[in-house]
Design a protein around this motif. Structure first.
Motif, mmCIF file in Angstrom:
data_model
loop_
_atom_site.group_PDB
_atom_site.id
_atom_site.type_symbol
_atom_site.label_atom_id
_atom_site.label_comp_id
_atom_site.label_asym_id
_atom_site.label_seq_id
_atom_site.Cartn_x
_atom_site.Cartn_y
_atom_site.Cartn_z
ATOM 1 N N SER A 219 -44.700 0.302 -47.945
ATOM 2 C CA SER A 219 -44.412 -0.654 -46.862
ATOM 3 C C SER A 219 -43.101 -0.306 -46.164
ATOM 4 C CB SER A 219 -44.398 -2.087 -47.378
ATOM 5 O OG SER A 219 -43.374 -2.241 -48.323
ATOM 6 N N ALA A 220 -42.123 0.184 -46.933
ATOM 7 C CA ALA A 220 -40.857 0.599 -46.305
ATOM 8 C C ALA A 220 -41.091 1.800 -45.387
ATOM 9 C CB ALA A 220 -39.814 0.944 -47.362
ATOM 10 N N ARG A 221 -42.027 2.650 -45.779
ATOM 11 C CA ARG A 221 -42.338 3.824 -44.954
ATOM 12 C C ARG A 221 -42.991 3.393 -43.638
ATOM 13 N NH1 ARG A 221 -44.382 6.478 -49.105
ATOM 14 N NH2 ARG A 221 -46.537 6.108 -48.498
ATOM 15 N N ASP A 222 -43.901 2.416 -43.736
ATOM 16 C CA ASP A 222 -44.535 1.893 -42.519
ATOM 17 C C ASP A 222 -43.482 1.314 -41.568
ATOM 18 O OD1 ASP A 222 -46.985 2.584 -43.472
ATOM 19 O OD2 ASP A 222 -47.545 0.560 -44.118
ATOM 20 N N GLN A 223 -42.553 0.562 -42.149
ATOM 21 C CA GLN A 223 -41.515 -0.048 -41.315
ATOM 22 C C GLN A 223 -40.620 1.027 -40.707
ATOM 23 O OE1 GLN A 223 -41.293 -3.526 -40.703
ATOM 24 N NE2 GLN A 223 -40.141 -2.601 -39.040
ATOM 25 N N PHE A 224 -40.280 2.020 -41.514
ATOM 26 C CA PHE A 224 -39.425 3.111 -41.043
ATOM 27 C C PHE A 224 -40.086 3.815 -39.853
ATOM 28 C CE2 PHE A 224 -37.678 7.420 -41.206
ATOM 29 C CZ PHE A 224 -36.321 7.155 -41.289
ATOM 30 N N ARG A 225 -41.380 4.058 -39.993
ATOM 31 C CA ARG A 225 -42.124 4.715 -38.921
ATOM 32 C C ARG A 225 -42.123 3.846 -37.656
ATOM 33 N NH1 ARG A 225 -47.366 4.327 -40.667
ATOM 34 N NH2 ARG A 225 -46.899 5.649 -42.426
ATOM 35 N N ALA A 226 -42.365 2.549 -37.825
ATOM 36 C CA ALA A 226 -42.396 1.643 -36.663
ATOM 37 C C ALA A 226 -41.028 1.582 -35.978
ATOM 38 C CB ALA A 226 -42.827 0.247 -37.106
ATOM 39 N N ASP A 227 -39.970 1.667 -36.774
ATOM 40 C CA ASP A 227 -38.613 1.560 -36.214
ATOM 41 C C ASP A 227 -38.194 2.815 -35.447
ATOM 42 O OD1 ASP A 227 -38.181 -0.973 -37.208
ATOM 43 O OD2 ASP A 227 -37.135 -0.280 -39.022
ATOM 44 N N HIS A 228 -38.628 3.977 -35.914
ATOM 45 C CA HIS A 228 -38.008 5.210 -35.417
ATOM 46 C C HIS A 228 -38.945 6.189 -34.713
ATOM 47 C CE1 HIS A 228 -34.406 4.005 -37.455
ATOM 48 N NE2 HIS A 228 -35.074 3.876 -38.580
ATOM 49 N N MET A 229 -40.253 5.932 -34.770
ATOM 50 C CA MET A 229 -41.168 6.914 -34.201
ATOM 51 C C MET A 229 -42.186 6.258 -33.278
ATOM 52 S SD MET A 229 -41.668 8.876 -37.780
ATOM 53 C CE MET A 229 -41.848 10.630 -37.615
ATOM 54 N N GLY A 230 -42.379 6.856 -32.106
ATOM 55 C CA GLY A 230 -43.450 6.437 -31.206
ATOM 56 C C GLY A 230 -44.502 7.529 -31.169
ATOM 57 N N TYR A 231 -45.766 7.127 -30.983
ATOM 58 C CA TYR A 231 -46.867 8.094 -31.031
ATOM 59 C C TYR A 231 -47.725 8.045 -29.773
ATOM 60 C CZ TYR A 231 -45.801 8.518 -35.924
ATOM 61 O OH TYR A 231 -45.142 8.761 -37.091
ATOM 62 N N VAL A 232 -48.123 9.208 -29.325
ATOM 63 C CA VAL A 232 -49.160 9.296 -28.297
ATOM 64 C C VAL A 232 -50.255 10.188 -28.872
ATOM 65 C CG1 VAL A 232 -49.748 9.955 -25.941
ATOM 66 C CG2 VAL A 232 -47.437 9.146 -26.462
ATOM 67 N N PHE A 233 -51.434 9.622 -29.028
ATOM 68 C CA PHE A 233 -52.539 10.370 -29.619
ATOM 69 C C PHE A 233 -53.473 10.874 -28.536
ATOM 70 C CE2 PHE A 233 -51.299 7.230 -32.809
ATOM 71 C CZ PHE A 233 -51.030 8.061 -33.874
ATOM 72 N N GLN A 234 -54.329 11.792 -28.935
ATOM 73 C CA GLN A 234 -55.298 12.352 -27.996
ATOM 74 C C GLN A 234 -56.171 11.256 -27.395
ATOM 75 O OE1 GLN A 234 -57.405 15.551 -29.755
ATOM 76 N NE2 GLN A 234 -58.461 16.097 -27.882
#
Ligand SMILES: Nc1ncnc2c1ncn2[C@@H]1O[C@H](COP(=O)(O)OP(=O)(O)OP(=O)(O)O)[C@@H](O)[C@H]1O
Ligand SMILES: [Mg+2]
Length: 239
Positions: free
Chosen positions: A81-96
């Motif tokens: 869950s901390a990893r999910d939060q970390f990802r939401a805080d610091h990374m944005g994604y654009v997928f195909q």
């Protein structure tokens, strides 16, 4: 070369990853880094492991050996869950496929980018006053201001792509990851899309890591790397 790991947004070392049941690794990468605000292009043919590497950087898959640090944080040291939060805080994604919610208005789709991150909501407030205001600012910069209340499904592919960029950039994450975001566009639109993405990312100091099979996209990036050259695995993944 890049010898200051603490300053790197991404610092990957001695990584080995194999799919379950496979005898040989799919990816062996000695070192891979992304510097703050850097625009890095990673290319290679279909099946060479680009999306797999991005999934490892997002903490979705797990390497058998090696270390992945994002902003100095070892992903392996975080709970799921901390990893999910970390990802939401610091990374944005654009997928195909953009992954927009088709029946939700464009503005709400953009706001989803910071919905699960208080940090990104705060940054959006610091940048524009409110997350809604930053969403509108991004939409205007991306030439979508007039479409904010349209349902995402009513947009063209190129427009949906730009909505996905706004969603990835809201709240100024340190890193934007884009996986083949231009594959549905013709050449002129591809170049326009990439330069618009760069403009918006540069304005808020977001680094861009884009992967594609199309090496022609490399111009304009600070650095480009071939994944097959980076990957020393000589497994049977292509067999
Ligand atoms: N869930 C999975 N289980 C097992 N093998 C997988 C899985 N996903 C991908 N692979 C394999 O890993 C290799 C790399 O796949 P990946 O999707 O990372 O390639 P890619 O470079 O992103 O290709 P493309 O340009 O077509 O998107 C391929 O050989 C693929 O078959
Ligand atoms: Mg892929």
């Amino acid at each position: 070369m890049n010898s200051e790991p603490a300053r790197m947004l991404i610092d990957l070392r001695e990584l080995e990853f194999g799919w379950p049941g496979s005898k040989s690794p799919a990816l062996c990468i000695g070192q891979f880094t992304l510097a703050p605000a850097e625009k890095l292009f990673l290319y290679g043919p279909s099946g060479c492991g680009k999306s797999t590497l991005l999934a490892l950087l997002a903490g979705i898959h797990w390497p058998q050996t090696g270390q992945i640090k994002i902003l100095g944080q070892d992903l392996a040291a975080l709970s799921a869950s901390a990893r999910d939060q970390f990802r939401a805080d610091h990374m944005g994604y654009v997928f195909q496929q953009f992954n927009l919610l088709p029946y939700l208005p464009v503005l709400q789709n953009v706001l989803l980018g910071c919905r699960f991150s208080r940090q990104r909501q705060q940054r959006a407030r610091a940048i524009a006053g409110t997350p809604e205001r930053q969403a509108m600012d991004l939409l205007e910069r991306l030439d979508l201001g007039g479409l904010a209340s349209q349902q995402a499904r009513q947009l063209s592919v190129g427009q949906q792509q730009r909505v996905a960029v706004a969603r990835a950039l809201i709240g100024a994450p340190e890193i934007l990851i884009a996986d083949e975001p231009t594959s549905a566009l013709d050449e002129a639109r591809r170049d326009a899309f990439v330069s618009l993405l760069f403009d918006c990312a540069s304005q808020q100091q977001t680094a861009v890591l884009m992967v594609s099979h199309d090496a022609r996209l490399a111009s304009g990036f600070d650095r480009s790397l071939s994944l097959p050259e980076l990957n020393t695995a000589n497994g049977d993944m292509h067999a």
